[in-house]
Design an enzyme around this catalytic site. Structure first.
Site, mmCIF file in Angstrom:
data_model
loop_
_atom_site.group_PDB
_atom_site.id
_atom_site.type_symbol
_atom_site.label_atom_id
_atom_site.label_comp_id
_atom_site.label_asym_id
_atom_site.label_seq_id
_atom_site.Cartn_x
_atom_site.Cartn_y
_atom_site.Cartn_z
ATOM 1 N N ARG A 49 66.592 23.660 2.403
ATOM 2 C CA ARG A 49 66.590 22.524 3.331
ATOM 3 C C ARG A 49 67.957 22.416 4.003
ATOM 4 O O ARG A 49 68.071 22.062 5.171
ATOM 5 C CB ARG A 49 66.228 21.219 2.598
ATOM 6 C CG ARG A 49 66.285 20.006 3.510
ATOM 7 C CD ARG A 49 65.508 18.769 3.029
ATOM 8 N NE ARG A 49 65.303 18.673 1.618
ATOM 9 C CZ ARG A 49 66.199 18.249 0.718
ATOM 10 N NH1 ARG A 49 67.409 17.868 1.118
ATOM 11 N NH2 ARG A 49 65.904 18.215 -0.557
ATOM 12 N N TYR A 101 58.908 14.050 29.268
ATOM 13 C CA TYR A 101 57.797 14.483 28.419
ATOM 14 C C TYR A 101 57.142 13.250 27.778
ATOM 15 O O TYR A 101 57.837 12.387 27.234
ATOM 16 C CB TYR A 101 58.351 15.425 27.344
ATOM 17 C CG TYR A 101 57.308 15.919 26.377
ATOM 18 C CD1 TYR A 101 56.360 16.861 26.766
ATOM 19 C CD2 TYR A 101 57.257 15.444 25.074
ATOM 20 C CE1 TYR A 101 55.400 17.313 25.884
ATOM 21 C CE2 TYR A 101 56.299 15.894 24.181
ATOM 22 C CZ TYR A 101 55.366 16.827 24.596
ATOM 23 O OH TYR A 101 54.423 17.269 23.720
ATOM 24 N N ASP A 173 67.328 17.125 27.789
ATOM 25 C CA ASP A 173 66.206 17.963 27.356
ATOM 26 C C ASP A 173 66.117 19.115 28.360
ATOM 27 O O ASP A 173 65.695 18.927 29.501
ATOM 28 C CB ASP A 173 64.922 17.121 27.342
ATOM 29 C CG ASP A 173 63.707 17.912 26.865
ATOM 30 O OD1 ASP A 173 63.729 19.156 26.937
ATOM 31 O OD2 ASP A 173 62.716 17.268 26.452
ATOM 32 N N LYS A 198 58.505 26.327 23.727
ATOM 33 C CA LYS A 198 58.229 26.703 25.111
ATOM 34 C C LYS A 198 58.955 28.009 25.474
ATOM 35 O O LYS A 198 58.696 29.016 24.859
ATOM 36 C CB LYS A 198 58.601 25.542 26.036
ATOM 37 C CG LYS A 198 58.133 24.158 25.521
ATOM 38 C CD LYS A 198 56.629 24.002 25.438
ATOM 39 C CE LYS A 198 56.170 22.782 24.653
ATOM 40 N NZ LYS A 198 56.751 21.505 25.054
HETATM 41 C C1 LIG Z 1 56.923 20.197 24.529
HETATM 42 C C2 LIG Z 1 58.072 19.395 24.933
HETATM 43 C C3 LIG Z 1 58.716 18.536 24.026
HETATM 44 C C4 LIG Z 1 58.219 18.348 22.604
HETATM 45 O O1 LIG Z 1 58.344 19.521 21.869
HETATM 46 P P1 LIG Z 1 57.381 19.926 20.646
HETATM 47 O O2 LIG Z 1 57.911 21.253 20.232
HETATM 48 O O3 LIG Z 1 55.977 19.983 21.180
HETATM 49 O O4 LIG Z 1 57.543 18.878 19.602
HETATM 50 C C5 LIG Z 1 59.827 17.831 24.470
HETATM 51 N N1 LIG Z 1 60.273 17.950 25.743
HETATM 52 C C6 LIG Z 1 59.672 18.758 26.639
HETATM 53 C C7 LIG Z 1 60.215 18.848 28.019
HETATM 54 C C8 LIG Z 1 58.555 19.495 26.269
HETATM 55 O O5 LIG Z 1 57.964 20.279 27.180
#
Ligand SMILES: *Cc1c(COP(=O)(O)O)cnc(C)c1O
Length: 383
Positions: A49, A101, A173, A198
């Site tokens: 962890r 998001y 982000d 992604k």
């Molecule tokens: C998918 C996404 C998230 C969340 O990520 P997860 O891996 O699905 O928890 C946050 N911000 C953006 C821009 C995203 O496309």
């Protein structure tokens, strides 16, 4: 000595051939614990962890790609966002972009407000609106650029300057651009996060999230949160991202080339009522896009005109797959109003200009001729 290039870092940073076997790839260390020679004598790993030898190379690699102090991986993008917010305390205030998001405001409004954090939302295209939302309790400004799914940009350099003037931190982000096309820390941001699910992983086969820190204090905080909360990324998922990120440069170049071609095709298509893509000269922030990003990426949103028309297109696609998510090698097409932004509610969506007729594409790296033909025949299904 100059820093190695992006793809050299993606392939080598943090990663050395395995000392015991010479394996060129970092192995999956499926172990929860590590043997100690005597009290306190070990090889730097005690419990998985806290740290794991598949995770460490990934964290070093992602920090190098974002030019950060360090990076810290979590079980998903949402867990990474939660970790950023867990550095705050009850009573603290956050300004968040109004167009992010869908899961982000869900976490903020439906979970974190119960713990005393407070949130305001602002259109981050307009710095005066951001400044108006800042209060003496504001500790964090949290933004996406380009936004999801309307592809609105915010000027990161100017926003960082504004945020720092109010003694707050700017977190970005950066999921849509990846560090290949945009590096917010170089523009003055304090923290970067990604859903590695992604583009960073790129193969739609694993979830993950990362926070990139810019200071030693932040790094200490995130290591403490990994240990104390435990929402860490498994060694298997770390391996997948290490594998995926090696090709980030070539993938992003192809995503960008296909994205530009697809946007140019859709922009003049008679069935497309509006198009949102920062690479098009008619995008209202095209100049900022050219200044702040080194490519325009693969995310395109189009307006079909109605829910029924959107559904006609989505039912007709053959090469593109109707699915949530983005950033994989395959082209995904989605309906933001019912998928990623369902949690906002009709009123919340109307407020940010997100309509039922919008369809979002994450253009993959297939042959562009096949993608264009597919979209052409799908748009022809609109009655
Ligand atoms: C998918 C996404 C998230 C969340 O990520 P997860 O891996 O699905 O928890 C946050 N911000 C953006 C821009 C995203 O496309």
């Amino acid at each position: 000595m100059s820093l190695p290039g992006f793809s050299t870092l993606a392939i080598h940073a943090g990663q050395k051939p395995d000392p015991t076997t010479g394996a060129v790839n970092v192995p999956i260390y499926a172990t929860s614990t590590y043997v100690q020679e005597e009290i306190g004598v070990h090889k730097g790993y005690e419990y998985s962890r806290v740290s794991n030898p598949t995770r460490t190379p990934l964290e070093e690699c992602l920090a190098a790609l974002e030019r950060g102090h360090s990076s810290h991986v979590f079980a998903s993008g949402m867990a990474a966002i939660q970790a950023i917010l867990m550095r705050l305390s009850a009573g603290d205030h956050v300004v968040c972009g109004s167009n992010v998001y869908g899961g982000t405001p869900r976490l903020f409004n439906q979970v974190l407000t119960r713990f005393g954090l407070r949130f305001s939302y602002a259109d981050t295209r307009d710095l005066a609106m951001v400044e108006a939302a800042i209060t003496p309790a504001t500790k964090l400004v949290f933004v996406e650029t380009p936004t999801n799914p309307l592809m609105e940009l915010c000027d990161l350099r100017a926003l960082a300057e504004l945020t720092h003037r109010h003694d707050a931190e700017l977190a970005v982000d950066n999921t849509f651009m990846s560090p290949y096309f945009q590096r917010p820390l170089e523009l003055g941001a304090d923290l970067v996060m990604h859903s590695t699910t992604k583009f960073l992983n790129g193969h739609s086969d694993g979830l993950g999230g990362v926070v990139v820190a810019s200071t030693a204090k932040q790094a200490e905080d995130f290591r403490f949160l990994q240990k104390s909360v435990g929402a860490i990324l498994s060694p298997f998922e770390c391996f997948l991202i290490l594998r995926g990120v090696k090709t980030l440069g070539v993938r992003m170049r192809q995503h960008d080339a296909n994205g530009r071609r697809m946007a140019a095709f859709l922009a003049v298509h008679p069935k497309v009522k509006a198009i949102y893509y920062p690479g098009l000269p008619q995008h209202p922030q095209h100049e900022l896009a050219k200044r702040q990003m080194s490519g325009f990426g693969a995310m395109i949103t189009i307006e079909t005109g109605s829910l029924e028309r959107a559904n006609q297109v989505l039912r007709a696609v053959r090469v593109c797959s109707l699915a949530e998510s983005l950033g994989g090698v395959e082209t995904l097409i989605s309906h933001p109003a019912s998928m990623t932004h369902a949690a906002l509610g009709a009123e919340g969506r109307a407020k940010i200009g997100l309509t039922d007729g919008m369809v979002r594409l994450s253009v993959g790296i297939e042959d562009i001729e096949d993608l264009e033909r597919d979209m052409d025949q799908a748009l022809a299904a609109i009655k």
